[in-house]
Design a protein around this motif. Structure first.
Motif, mmCIF file in Angstrom:
data_model
loop_
_atom_site.group_PDB
_atom_site.id
_atom_site.type_symbol
_atom_site.label_atom_id
_atom_site.label_comp_id
_atom_site.label_asym_id
_atom_site.label_seq_id
_atom_site.Cartn_x
_atom_site.Cartn_y
_atom_site.Cartn_z
ATOM 1 N N PHE A 102 0.821 -1.211 0.000
ATOM 2 C CA PHE A 102 0.000 0.000 0.000
ATOM 3 C C PHE A 102 0.856 1.262 0.000
ATOM 4 O O PHE A 102 0.507 2.274 -0.628
ATOM 5 C CB PHE A 102 -0.939 -0.011 1.207
ATOM 6 C CG PHE A 102 -2.039 -1.036 1.118
ATOM 7 C CD1 PHE A 102 -2.731 -1.236 -0.065
ATOM 8 C CD2 PHE A 102 -2.386 -1.806 2.219
ATOM 9 C CE1 PHE A 102 -3.748 -2.177 -0.161
ATOM 10 C CE2 PHE A 102 -3.400 -2.749 2.137
ATOM 11 C CZ PHE A 102 -4.088 -2.943 0.942
ATOM 12 N N GLU A 103 1.963 1.220 0.697
ATOM 13 C CA GLU A 103 2.866 2.380 0.702
ATOM 14 C C GLU A 103 3.390 2.648 -0.704
ATOM 15 O O GLU A 103 3.450 3.806 -1.159
ATOM 16 C CB GLU A 103 4.032 2.135 1.654
ATOM 17 C CG GLU A 103 5.022 3.290 1.697
ATOM 18 C CD GLU A 103 6.229 3.004 2.582
ATOM 19 O OE1 GLU A 103 6.985 3.950 2.860
ATOM 20 O OE2 GLU A 103 6.416 1.828 2.970
ATOM 21 N N ALA A 104 3.774 1.576 -1.434
ATOM 22 C CA ALA A 104 4.268 1.746 -2.802
ATOM 23 C C ALA A 104 3.172 2.276 -3.724
ATOM 24 O O ALA A 104 3.431 3.113 -4.605
ATOM 25 C CB ALA A 104 4.802 0.410 -3.326
ATOM 26 N N ALA A 186 7.025 -11.839 -3.858
ATOM 27 C CA ALA A 186 5.581 -11.655 -4.015
ATOM 28 C C ALA A 186 5.326 -10.619 -5.103
ATOM 29 O O ALA A 186 6.054 -9.627 -5.218
ATOM 30 C CB ALA A 186 4.958 -11.210 -2.702
ATOM 31 N N ARG A 187 4.302 -10.871 -5.923
ATOM 32 C CA ARG A 187 3.861 -9.905 -6.928
ATOM 33 C C ARG A 187 2.384 -9.639 -6.667
ATOM 34 O O ARG A 187 1.564 -10.560 -6.652
ATOM 35 C CB ARG A 187 4.060 -10.433 -8.337
ATOM 36 C CG ARG A 187 3.529 -9.475 -9.404
ATOM 37 C CD ARG A 187 3.665 -10.040 -10.794
ATOM 38 N NE ARG A 187 5.062 -10.101 -11.201
ATOM 39 C CZ ARG A 187 5.470 -10.605 -12.380
ATOM 40 N NH1 ARG A 187 4.582 -11.107 -13.218
ATOM 41 N NH2 ARG A 187 6.752 -10.612 -12.675
ATOM 42 N N ILE A 188 2.060 -8.371 -6.457
ATOM 43 C CA ILE A 188 0.697 -7.991 -6.073
ATOM 44 C C ILE A 188 0.192 -6.933 -7.034
ATOM 45 O O ILE A 188 0.879 -5.944 -7.315
ATOM 46 C CB ILE A 188 0.668 -7.450 -4.630
ATOM 47 C CG1 ILE A 188 1.149 -8.539 -3.654
ATOM 48 C CG2 ILE A 188 -0.735 -6.984 -4.252
ATOM 49 C CD1 ILE A 188 1.293 -8.070 -2.216
ATOM 50 N N GLU A 189 -1.022 -7.150 -7.533
ATOM 51 C CA GLU A 189 -1.669 -6.164 -8.403
ATOM 52 C C GLU A 189 -2.892 -5.597 -7.691
ATOM 53 O O GLU A 189 -3.607 -6.322 -6.983
ATOM 54 C CB GLU A 189 -2.082 -6.800 -9.735
ATOM 55 C CG GLU A 189 -0.898 -7.226 -10.584
ATOM 56 C CD GLU A 189 -1.303 -7.780 -11.941
ATOM 57 O OE1 GLU A 189 -2.522 -7.748 -12.259
ATOM 58 O OE2 GLU A 189 -0.414 -8.253 -12.676
ATOM 59 N N GLY A 190 -3.086 -4.298 -7.864
ATOM 60 C CA GLY A 190 -4.216 -3.644 -7.220
ATOM 61 C C GLY A 190 -4.502 -2.310 -7.850
ATOM 62 O O GLY A 190 -4.058 -2.027 -8.976
ATOM 63 N N THR A 205 6.164 -5.467 -6.702
ATOM 64 C CA THR A 205 6.990 -6.662 -6.515
ATOM 65 C C THR A 205 7.826 -6.493 -5.258
ATOM 66 O O THR A 205 8.454 -5.441 -5.055
ATOM 67 C CB THR A 205 7.917 -6.895 -7.720
ATOM 68 O OG1 THR A 205 7.124 -6.977 -8.914
ATOM 69 C CG2 THR A 205 8.700 -8.184 -7.550
ATOM 70 N N LEU A 206 7.825 -7.513 -4.406
ATOM 71 C CA LEU A 206 8.576 -7.472 -3.143
ATOM 72 C C LEU A 206 9.446 -8.719 -3.006
ATOM 73 O O LEU A 206 9.133 -9.779 -3.572
ATOM 74 C CB LEU A 206 7.624 -7.368 -1.945
ATOM 75 C CG LEU A 206 6.674 -6.172 -1.956
ATOM 76 C CD1 LEU A 206 5.284 -6.625 -2.399
ATOM 77 C CD2 LEU A 206 6.612 -5.493 -0.606
ATOM 78 N N LYS A 207 10.542 -8.584 -2.267
ATOM 79 C CA LYS A 207 11.455 -9.690 -1.994
ATOM 80 C C LYS A 207 11.546 -9.902 -0.485
ATOM 81 O O LYS A 207 11.540 -8.936 0.291
ATOM 82 C CB LYS A 207 12.852 -9.371 -2.539
ATOM 83 C CG LYS A 207 12.927 -9.229 -4.056
ATOM 84 C CD LYS A 207 12.739 -10.552 -4.762
ATOM 85 C CE LYS A 207 12.946 -10.400 -6.277
ATOM 86 N NZ LYS A 207 12.724 -11.690 -6.996
ATOM 87 N N ALA A 216 10.861 -4.303 -4.168
ATOM 88 C CA ALA A 216 11.791 -4.538 -5.270
ATOM 89 C C ALA A 216 11.438 -3.685 -6.487
ATOM 90 O O ALA A 216 12.330 -3.171 -7.183
ATOM 91 C CB ALA A 216 11.799 -6.017 -5.660
ATOM 92 N N ASP A 217 10.118 -3.501 -6.761
ATOM 93 C CA ASP A 217 9.722 -2.727 -7.934
ATOM 94 C C ASP A 217 8.262 -2.323 -7.797
ATOM 95 O O ASP A 217 7.469 -3.001 -7.126
ATOM 96 C CB ASP A 217 9.914 -3.555 -9.214
ATOM 97 C CG ASP A 217 9.669 -2.744 -10.461
ATOM 98 O OD1 ASP A 217 10.099 -1.569 -10.507
ATOM 99 O OD2 ASP A 217 9.025 -3.260 -11.400
ATOM 100 N N SER A 218 7.905 -1.199 -8.426
ATOM 101 C CA SER A 218 6.515 -0.757 -8.471
ATOM 102 C C SER A 218 6.272 -0.075 -9.809
ATOM 103 O O SER A 218 7.127 0.674 -10.294
ATOM 104 C CB SER A 218 6.205 0.198 -7.316
ATOM 105 O OG SER A 218 6.998 1.364 -7.403
ATOM 106 N N GLU A 219 5.106 -0.326 -10.405
ATOM 107 C CA GLU A 219 4.803 0.258 -11.707
ATOM 108 C C GLU A 219 3.294 0.404 -11.889
ATOM 109 O O GLU A 219 2.503 -0.329 -11.282
ATOM 110 C CB GLU A 219 5.379 -0.613 -12.834
ATOM 111 C CG GLU A 219 4.858 -2.045 -12.827
ATOM 112 C CD GLU A 219 5.437 -2.880 -13.945
ATOM 113 O OE1 GLU A 219 5.753 -2.300 -15.013
ATOM 114 O OE2 GLU A 219 5.562 -4.102 -13.763
ATOM 115 N N MET A 220 2.904 1.361 -12.723
ATOM 116 C CA MET A 220 1.491 1.522 -13.083
ATOM 117 C C MET A 220 1.215 0.645 -14.293
ATOM 118 O O MET A 220 2.006 0.634 -15.250
ATOM 119 C CB MET A 220 1.181 2.987 -13.382
ATOM 120 C CG MET A 220 1.188 3.875 -12.155
ATOM 121 S SD MET A 220 0.586 5.552 -12.491
ATOM 122 C CE MET A 220 1.878 6.166 -13.580
ATOM 123 N N ILE A 221 0.091 -0.068 -14.264
ATOM 124 C CA ILE A 221 -0.241 -0.966 -15.385
ATOM 125 C C ILE A 221 -1.464 -0.467 -16.162
ATOM 126 O O ILE A 221 -1.739 -0.962 -17.243
ATOM 127 C CB ILE A 221 -0.451 -2.412 -14.898
ATOM 128 C CG1 ILE A 221 -1.515 -2.467 -13.777
ATOM 129 C CG2 ILE A 221 0.868 -2.989 -14.401
ATOM 130 C CD1 ILE A 221 -1.794 -3.884 -13.269
#
Length: 224
Positions: A102-104, A186-190, A205-207, A216-221
């Motif tokens: 949620f922070e990302a 973990a890969r989470i979409e929301g 994406t988190l490690k 690890a990474d955050s992006e808009m889809i």
């Protein structure tokens, strides 16, 4: 006659000497009797005293013994380290995983954060979360300096303006739609929602490193 006179002289001398001795003894006894009586010495028990405290109730340093209270010991005694201990206990937990997610999300398209009155997180479908997980998530998001709510979109619309056809929220709503978790990642979409024309989709994406979830990474889809 001379012999008698001599005996009398000797007798008088002896009587005089005896009188002097008696007077001396009497004077000595009288002097000792005038001295005040000295009570016997009694050893008083030493009572232990608590260390002095200042007006705020803090223990002052004991300069006599050289002991200075350890601030860390006082914090432990007062329970000041409890939040830190709770934070460490949540390492690697689901609460930490979604708090980082949620922070990302909040840092994506920050224009949606403008003049927000709150951050809402929809935890209604996340039945695996414990109460400690939920508390950790809410406390973690308080770093954004606004009210944190656990609400669904429907609940927010009902609270703010149930008559709106195209709802525009006074805050931001964060949701999780898809989760993929392995042993160490973990890969989470929301989504991050403000209105029908103000929302973004997110992939986070988190490690798991040394027992702690890290971003690890955050992006808009997608963008609405």
């Amino acid at each position: 006659m001379r012999l008698r006179k001599g005996l009398r002289v000797c007798l008088l001398i002896c009587l005089a000497a005896v009188s002097v001795l008696i007077l001396a003894a009497a004077c000595s006894s009288s002097g000792e009797g005038d001295k005040p009586a000295v009570p016997p010495t009694v050893n008083q028990p030493v009572l232990e005293q608590d260390p002095p405290t200042d007006e705020a109730g803090q223990t002052e340093p004991d300069h006599a013994s050289g002991h200075v209270p350890d601030p860390d010991e006082e914090k432990a005694a007062n329970g000041s380290d409890k939040p830190k201990a709770l934070h460490e206990e949540m390492n690697g937990s689901a609460g930490q995983l979604y708090a980082m997610t949620f922070e990302a999300m909040m840092k994506l398209d920050e224009a949606l954060n403008h003049e927000m009155d709150y951050i809402a997180v929809d935890l209604s479908e996340m039945t695996q979360l414990t109460e400690d997980d939920k508390t950790y998530i809410i406390n973690h998001l308080q770093s954004f300096g606004t009210e944190i709510r656990d609400r669904t979109l429907e609940q927010l619309i009902e609270e703010e303006n149930p008559d709106q056809n195209s709802p525009t929220l006074k805050g931001v709503l964060l949701r999780v739609d898809k989760v993929e978790i392995t042993e160490d990642s973990a890969r989470i979409e929301g989504s991050k929602f403000r209105s029908g024309t103000g929302a973004v989709g997110a992939r986070i994406t988190l490690k798991l490193e040394q027992g702690t979830w890290k971003l690890a990474d955050s992006e808009m889809i997608w963008i609405s």
